[in-house]
Design an enzyme around this catalytic site. Sequence first.
Site, PDB file in Angstrom:
ATOM      1  N   ASP A 185       1.191   9.492  17.513  1.00  0.00           N
ATOM      2  CA  ASP A 185       1.464   8.819  16.253  1.00  0.00           C
ATOM      3  C   ASP A 185       0.079   8.566  15.677  1.00  0.00           C
ATOM      4  OD1 ASP A 185       1.643   6.845  14.279  1.00  0.00           O
ATOM      5  OD2 ASP A 185       3.537   6.143  15.085  1.00  0.00           O
ATOM      6  N   HIS A 186      -0.300   9.323  14.650  1.00  0.00           N
ATOM      7  CA  HIS A 186      -1.710   9.292  14.262  1.00  0.00           C
ATOM      8  C   HIS A 186      -2.144   7.921  13.741  1.00  0.00           C
ATOM      9  CE1 HIS A 186      -0.273  10.003  10.125  1.00  0.00           C
ATOM     10  NE2 HIS A 186      -1.437   9.593   9.709  1.00  0.00           N
ATOM     11  N   HIS A 248       5.274   5.061  12.400  1.00  0.00           N
ATOM     12  CA  HIS A 248       4.078   4.320  11.977  1.00  0.00           C
ATOM     13  C   HIS A 248       4.360   2.823  11.750  1.00  0.00           C
ATOM     14  CE1 HIS A 248       2.688   8.304  11.666  1.00  0.00           C
ATOM     15  NE2 HIS A 248       2.960   8.546  10.410  1.00  0.00           N
TER      16      HIS A 248
END
Length: 512
Positions: A185-186, A248
């Site tokens: 999950d960047h 996010h």
Amino acid sequence: MKENDQLEPTVFVIFGGAGDLAWRKLIPALFDLFHSQSIPAHFSIIAVDRVEFNEGALHKRLHEGVKKFSRFGKVSVKQWNGFAKHIRYLKGDFKGPATYSALTDHCKKLDTEWEAKAHHIFYMATPPSLFGVIPKCLEQAGLASDLERARVVVEKPIGYDLESALALNRTLASAFQESQIFRIDHYLGKETVQNILAFRFANPLFEPIWNRRYVDYVTITVAEEVGVEHRGGYYDGAGALRDMVQNHLMQLLCLVAMEPMVSFEADEIRNKKVDVLHAVRPIPHHAVHQCAVRGQYGEGWIGGTEVRGYREEDGVPPDSQTETFAALRLFVDNWRWQDVPFYLRTGKRLPRQVSEVAIQFRAVPHQSFPPEATLDWQPSRLVMSIHPDEGIVLRFQAKHPGPKMQLRSVDMRFNYREAFDAPSPDAYETLLWDVMNNDATLFMRADQVEAAWRILMPVLEAWKASPPSDFPNYPGGTWGPDATQGLLTHQGHSWPLPMELAEPSDSKGHKS
Ligand code: BG6
């Protein structure tokens, strides 16, 4: 960071190596690591894809991507060539055993050349439909069996709903151990997101008031100015809830609401985050419309430019019912947060790009100042700004200079860029570095992903069962459908203006 000669020899295999993610994110991030000498002395990148590409053409394309997206800006030919000689292209079918035996041969050759047993990182930068296939093929080829050296990286979306996420996690688990699986999950790689933990748990200052006694409500906003760009095909099958909230925004919620970790171990931190998700009050089916709002952008104006509506975007059907905006009201049922609302919102084509978490504190228990002193009174608020401003703002009341007692809001600001004389690495750079170092702290564990889906399932089901009748329901360039305000206003709450815009009153008591 370790010196690069202390890092283990590594083969980085990118499935989908000719695709957009590799071009835009992965290769630029690997280049940046190479450029800052944070990549093993012995490393190789194998780009695997189905398309016909000779190595020269691939290198040219990747070089363009690096020039565009590397944080080091323009890259000289010499620098690029030094990096590009490590990149190989392997044309192959993702499902065909021949691809995997070619991969095995290549890895063996590198081991011989380097006189070492290299670490193998298999990055799935492919459409999700292949997430189940590739791990199985890797396992059958014997490429998954080394528990210390073989790792697989999975991009989101991890599943389409709870059932498919469970199935995908089962498939991954049949080929790899959980310790070998890195779910990206960047957002977790962003410096300012990591700073939430540092701010909360490296300072004794705020933790004593970080609870229901002092916090009135919390808002989490991830707003984007862009529309779906070239990703209409993917996005229309996903929507804002799956694309942004499930991952996010849930991660941000966990970081804000979690209990202090006992140690900085990956599983300890992930346990504390899962505890938050398990404590989120389930949304009953019949109450979805009170707790969740969906929207889709129509045509509008952003920054003086006219923008088209979602249904006019490439790859989007003209009668699409996919939401490009989602807002939720959640509660975390535990001692710390009982009955404190957490409002989450995200959307595309909003007035500006901004990601921030705002903690709104309660009013003072007794107002002892005279009424004329408190005309401009606002509650204290702490804003953690993730993007594009990076920093923290604490808003509190101060005495306005002058003979009379008059209060007004002032801001105390911490700005990341001003405070540290060091550039922030890109999120992918941090995350790829962590994969190479076998550190899973910033990656999602299977149970975390499943718990996040469990929270959203009633909303997904209710929305599916009753398609929207009013889409598009917000013009591009506005803060989403009107109903979003209703999630908060009946409680006397409001969405804060983004930190940069929300200037405190000026000395005359006016908003600047
Ligand atoms: C991705 C979503 O995960 O995050 C995109 O799929 C979104 O739709 C992007 O645009 C936003 O990331 P960032 O880092 O630009 O805030």
